[in-house]
Enzyme design. Structure first.
Site, PDB file in Angstrom:
ATOM      1  N   GLU A   6       0.758  -1.153   0.055  1.00  0.00           N
ATOM      2  CA  GLU A   6       0.014  -0.039   0.033  1.00  0.00           C
ATOM      3  C   GLU A   6       1.018   1.348   0.000  1.00  0.00           C
ATOM      4  O   GLU A   6       0.539   2.077  -0.699  1.00  0.00           O
ATOM      5  CB  GLU A   6      -1.046  -0.159   1.088  1.00  0.00           C
ATOM      6  CG  GLU A   6      -2.124  -0.899   1.008  1.00  0.00           C
ATOM      7  CD  GLU A   6      -2.166  -2.276   1.186  1.00  0.00           C
ATOM      8  OE1 GLU A   6      -0.824  -2.576   1.750  1.00  0.00           O
ATOM      9  OE2 GLU A   6      -2.933  -3.131   0.947  1.00  0.00           O
ATOM     10  N   HIS A  28     -11.214  -4.444   9.361  1.00  0.00           N
ATOM     11  CA  HIS A  28     -11.741  -4.219   8.083  1.00  0.00           C
ATOM     12  C   HIS A  28     -13.096  -3.595   8.177  1.00  0.00           C
ATOM     13  O   HIS A  28     -14.026  -3.923   7.139  1.00  0.00           O
ATOM     14  CB  HIS A  28     -12.023  -5.753   7.356  1.00  0.00           C
ATOM     15  CG  HIS A  28     -10.632  -6.248   6.840  1.00  0.00           C
ATOM     16  ND1 HIS A  28      -9.883  -7.021   7.739  1.00  0.00           N
ATOM     17  CD2 HIS A  28     -10.474  -6.442   5.625  1.00  0.00           C
ATOM     18  CE1 HIS A  28      -8.867  -7.602   6.930  1.00  0.00           C
ATOM     19  NE2 HIS A  28      -9.175  -7.318   5.631  1.00  0.00           N
TER      20      HIS A  28
HETATM   21  C1  LIG Z   1      -2.570  -4.484   4.258  1.00  0.00           C
HETATM   22  C2  LIG Z   1      -3.666  -5.271   3.425  1.00  0.00           C
HETATM   23  N1  LIG Z   1      -3.628  -5.300   2.171  1.00  0.00           N
HETATM   24  C3  LIG Z   1      -4.249  -6.030   1.534  1.00  0.00           C
HETATM   25  C4  LIG Z   1      -5.260  -6.777   2.038  1.00  0.00           C
HETATM   26  C5  LIG Z   1      -6.207  -7.680   1.388  1.00  0.00           C
HETATM   27  N2  LIG Z   1      -5.861  -9.027   1.255  1.00  0.00           N
HETATM   28  C6  LIG Z   1      -5.975 -10.198   2.224  1.00  0.00           C
HETATM   29  S1  LIG Z   1      -5.364 -11.613   2.160  1.00  0.00           S
HETATM   30  C7  LIG Z   1      -4.582 -10.739   0.501  1.00  0.00           C
HETATM   31  C8  LIG Z   1      -3.657 -11.603  -0.238  1.00  0.00           C
HETATM   32  C9  LIG Z   1      -2.525 -12.324   0.716  1.00  0.00           C
HETATM   33  O1  LIG Z   1      -1.903 -13.374  -0.183  1.00  0.00           O
HETATM   34  P1  LIG Z   1      -0.999 -14.173   0.336  1.00  0.00           P
HETATM   35  O2  LIG Z   1      -0.046 -13.359   1.268  1.00  0.00           O
HETATM   36  O3  LIG Z   1      -0.140 -14.967  -0.539  1.00  0.00           O
HETATM   37  O4  LIG Z   1      -1.655 -15.047   1.513  1.00  0.00           O
HETATM   38  P2  LIG Z   1      -2.641 -16.257   0.902  1.00  0.00           P
HETATM   39  O5  LIG Z   1      -3.986 -15.389   1.058  1.00  0.00           O
HETATM   40  O6  LIG Z   1      -2.337 -16.999  -0.118  1.00  0.00           O
HETATM   41  O7  LIG Z   1      -2.700 -17.009   2.200  1.00  0.00           O
HETATM   42  C10 LIG Z   1      -5.034  -9.481   0.236  1.00  0.00           C
HETATM   43  C11 LIG Z   1      -4.464  -8.648  -0.817  1.00  0.00           C
HETATM   44  C12 LIG Z   1      -4.900  -6.885   3.672  1.00  0.00           C
HETATM   45  N3  LIG Z   1      -5.971  -7.744   4.273  1.00  0.00           N
HETATM   46  N4  LIG Z   1      -4.382  -6.220   4.128  1.00  0.00           N
END
Ligand SMILES: Cc1ncc(C[n+]2csc(CCOP(=O)(O)OP(=O)(O)O)c2C)c(N)n1
Ligand SMILES: [Mg+2]
Lengths: 327, 335
Positions: free
Chosen positions: B71, B140
């Site tokens: 971000e 959230h």
């Molecule tokens: C700071 C922030 N940015 C975006 C999100 C939205 N978000 C939640 S999970 C996710 C993807 C995470 O990917 P990864 O680290 O590969 O974990 P996975 O979901 O594959 O377990 C995103 C973009 C968030 N919760 N927090």
């Protein structure tokens, strides 16, 4: 690798518990029984269990938005967790946190986390405390292939090296961050090498194989516990569901999910390796399956009957209350 | 006139702004979606709330840009591109993640024009999905616009309906200063009449959603509909209210609020954020300092309590102000 039978049985039970917890949570979400945003860990169970079977209660973990598996593997009470997902006041966090914020300080679970990469810096703090107190504890943080691109994750890794603290960074590469593939979001070709470039060793594991993760995590944790600074585990894995419940999964290749369930299932792999080694019989594993199913059923029955929170609980657990405001 | 949801109205504004001006682009996590994925269906997602739907297919990878989860870098990339003449619209999925990129918004983007002696322009828009209503718990569900309103150098927009959302977003993209655009996510599916053509709504001009004589009700974002429902329910009791939706908390239409209170003598302010240092307190202070002598009753502030947003549906229902709480506060100032 040969492990005591008791440990084998326990590892299988933990993985199976996570699997069934998630599959049941999925069903209850589809039924409208569980509110909020829930991210399921199905398919990645061997990662959490392979790591946490190397930890004691006094060691800590910090998890992610996809946290149920890590929490169960570290010993969180399954019934309390299910109650939390259902939003009961008897839930592990009194219904205040829900799926994304399961925590249990007594079990060294410093919380699932709704902020991607919110956890690693906090875990460095827990590791720093262990170093100062010389108590031999380690602090594990879990990250995904998406999470590692966040500045907080970079900062935490570098700080852990600078301070030489017993922090273990576990990266679970399930190839996707939400709808984006790692091949797009991680700019370099080799995430393991990028992680190692911070200045600590990273041990690679097959995230569908309990033994592979267990061994890699054992090395990383031994390194950290031995006062050599941080270490990492890099596991290739796959999630069997969408990012969240209801995700249309446009990003998947045709047949990808069937292939994952067929060929990357840690439970199947575990059974196969037991059949080969003869260390544990299939009947013993069947018996565990039955016990796990009963436990999950009980957890849902209890969660549905558990007391609901009352409005006065909105303002408990806050440091200060003000009369302004309307609740 | 066709009815459109707030999601579609914002989406339409983005399409129209990008058609009209090729310096406009969108950037954020999964604003296209499926980049690098084996399905090859890049652009199929259009943001986790579907707000940027279709932009990738229409405008391509240079103007609908997916990013890693970063971000701070997203906001920085938007403000840097804006400093050199582009008009980026960045998406930060949830308003809560303002916490992750606070420096880039507050110390960087929000300060350029002033610190550089008025010599720079930073026409960047940052969009956020804000507010509660989804049992999404403490990280959230926050509004965050009340916090951002306190920083000079940032304009803060909070649409409460699809019509306003479209006009305000088109205005935001034209604006030469950084604009934070908070979309109450509980309203994405709410529809109202929205013209097909492009139009703008100026900042700092409140909307009068209801007009009446007895009480001035000021409400923001998700609370506007609830305040309207409360006011409508009290009509049969002979109570009539002005309902003012400021639409932008910075700049704030102080005149509209003060003139209304001068006429009614009673004020109820409604916002879903916690009470301290928020918009309810801000507007109460404005009226206390500039229209004190008009007041016939103490100002009523209707807000969430001073606690994080709880997960459990029952707790969240008790947390976010509802129609009954607004009604009770209106009755209180009339008592
Ligand atoms: C700071 C922030 N940015 C975006 C999100 C939205 N978000 C939640 S999970 C996710 C993807 C995470 O990917 P990864 O680290 O590969 O974990 P996975 O979901 O594959 O377990 C995103 C973009 C968030 N919760 N927090
Ligand atoms: Mg991932």
């Amino acid at each position: 690798m040969s492990l005591p039978k008791e440990k084998l049985l326990r590892a299988y039970r933990q993985m199976k518990t996570i699997r069934e917890f998630e599959e049941r949570a999925h069903a209850e979400i589809m039924n409208g029984q569980i509110a909020g945003f829930t991210h399921l860990y199905t398919g990645q169970e061997a990662n959490a269990v392979g790591v946490c079977e190397n930890l004691g209660d006094e060691d800590t973990i910090i998890s992610t938005h996809r946290g149920h598996g890590h929490c169960i593997a570290k010993g969180a009470d399954v019934i309390g967790m299910m109650k939390e997902l259902f939003g009961s006041s008897e839930g592990l966090c009194k219904g205040k946190g829900g799926s994304m914020h399961v925590a249990d300080m007594e079990k060294g679970i410093l919380g699932a986390n709704g902020i991607v990469a919110g956890g690693p810096p906090i875990s460095v703090g827990a590791a720093l405390a262990a170093k100062i107190r010389k108590n031999g504890r380690v602090a594990v943080s879990f990250s995904g292939d998406g999470s590692v691109n966040q500045g907080t994750c970079f900062e935490a890794m570098n700080l852990a090296v600078v301070l030489k603290v017993p922090a273990v960074f576990v990266i679970e590469n399930n190839y996707y961050s939400e709808h984006t593939n790692i091949s797009y979001a991680v700019g370099c070709d080799d995430l393991k090498a990028r992680t190692e470039s911070f200045g600590f060793p990273v041990f690679v594991a097959d995230g569908a194989d309990f033994f592979s993760v267990y061994e890699a995590a054992a090395k990383a944790i031994e390194h950290a516990r031995g006062g050599n600074g941080p270490a990492g585990v890099f596991a290739e894995t796959g999630r069997f569901h969408g990012h969240f419940v209801g995700d249309p999964q446009y990003y998947r290749a045709d047949g990808e999910l069937d292939d994952l369930r067929e060929n990357s299932c840690c439970l199947k792999n575990f059974r196969a390796s037991m059949a080969e080694s003869g260390d544990v019989s299939q009947e013993e594993l069947d018996a565990i399956d039955a016990e796990v199913m009963a436990l999950i059923e009980q957890s849902v029955t209890e969660a549905k009957a558990a007391p609901r929170p009352t409005p006065d609980q909105v303002t408990s657990d806050v440091y200060i209350n003000y009369s302004a405001g309307s609740a | 006139m066709p009815e459109k949801t707030m999601r579609d109205a914002i989406n339409e504004a983005l399409h129209q702004a990008m058609e009209a001006d090729d310096s406009v682009f969108v950037i954020g996590e999964d604003v296209a979606g499926c980049n690098g994925s084996p399905s090859g269906k890049v652009g199929e997602v259009g943001g986790v709330f579907g707000v940027t739907s279709g932009l990738y297919k229409k405008f391509g990878p240079d103007r609908c840009i997916d990013t890693p989860i970063s971000e701070s870098a997203i906001v920085g990339a938007a403000s840097g591109a804006a400093l050199v003449g582009m008009r980026p619209v960045a998406e930060i999925m949830f308003a809560d993640f303002v916490g992750v990129c606070m420096d880039q918004i507050v110390n960087q983007m929000g300060k350029f024009r002033y610190m550089f002696g008025g010599k720079s322009k930073c026409p960047a828009v940052i969009r956020f999905a804000s507010g509660g209503g989804f049992s999404a718990a403490g990280q959230h569900s926050q509004s965050m616009y009340q916090v951002m309103t306190s920083f000079p150098g940032l304009k803060v927009v909070i649409p409460s309906n699809a019509y306003d959302a479209k006009g305000l977003l088109l205005q935001a993209i034209q604006d030469d200063d950084p604009v934070l655009f908070f979309e109450p996510k509980a309203l994405y599916q709410e529809a109202c009449e929205v013209p097909d053509e492009a139009y703008t709504i100026p900042f700092g001009e409140a909307a009068f959603v209801r007009e009446g004589d007895d009480v001035t009700v000021v409400a923001f974002g998700q609370m506007v509909n609830r305040a309207a429902a409360a006011i409508d329910a009290l009509e049969s009791d002979g109570i009539s209210c002005d309902l003012i939706d400021p639409r932008t908390s910075s700049p704030l239409d102080e005149a509209a609020i003060l003139e209304s209170v001068e006429a009614t003598g009673r004020l109820v302010v409604v916002d879903e954020s916690p009470p301290r240092c928020g918009l309810t307190a801000d507007i109460a202070a404005l009226v206390a300092s500039k229209a004190f002598s008009a007041l016939k009753a103490p100002v009523q502030m209707v807000s969430a309590p001073h606690s994080p947003t709880p997960f459990s549906p029952e707790l969240e229902a008790a947390y976010i102000p509802d129609v009954n709480k607004v009604k009770a506060s209106i009755q209180e100032v009339m008592a």
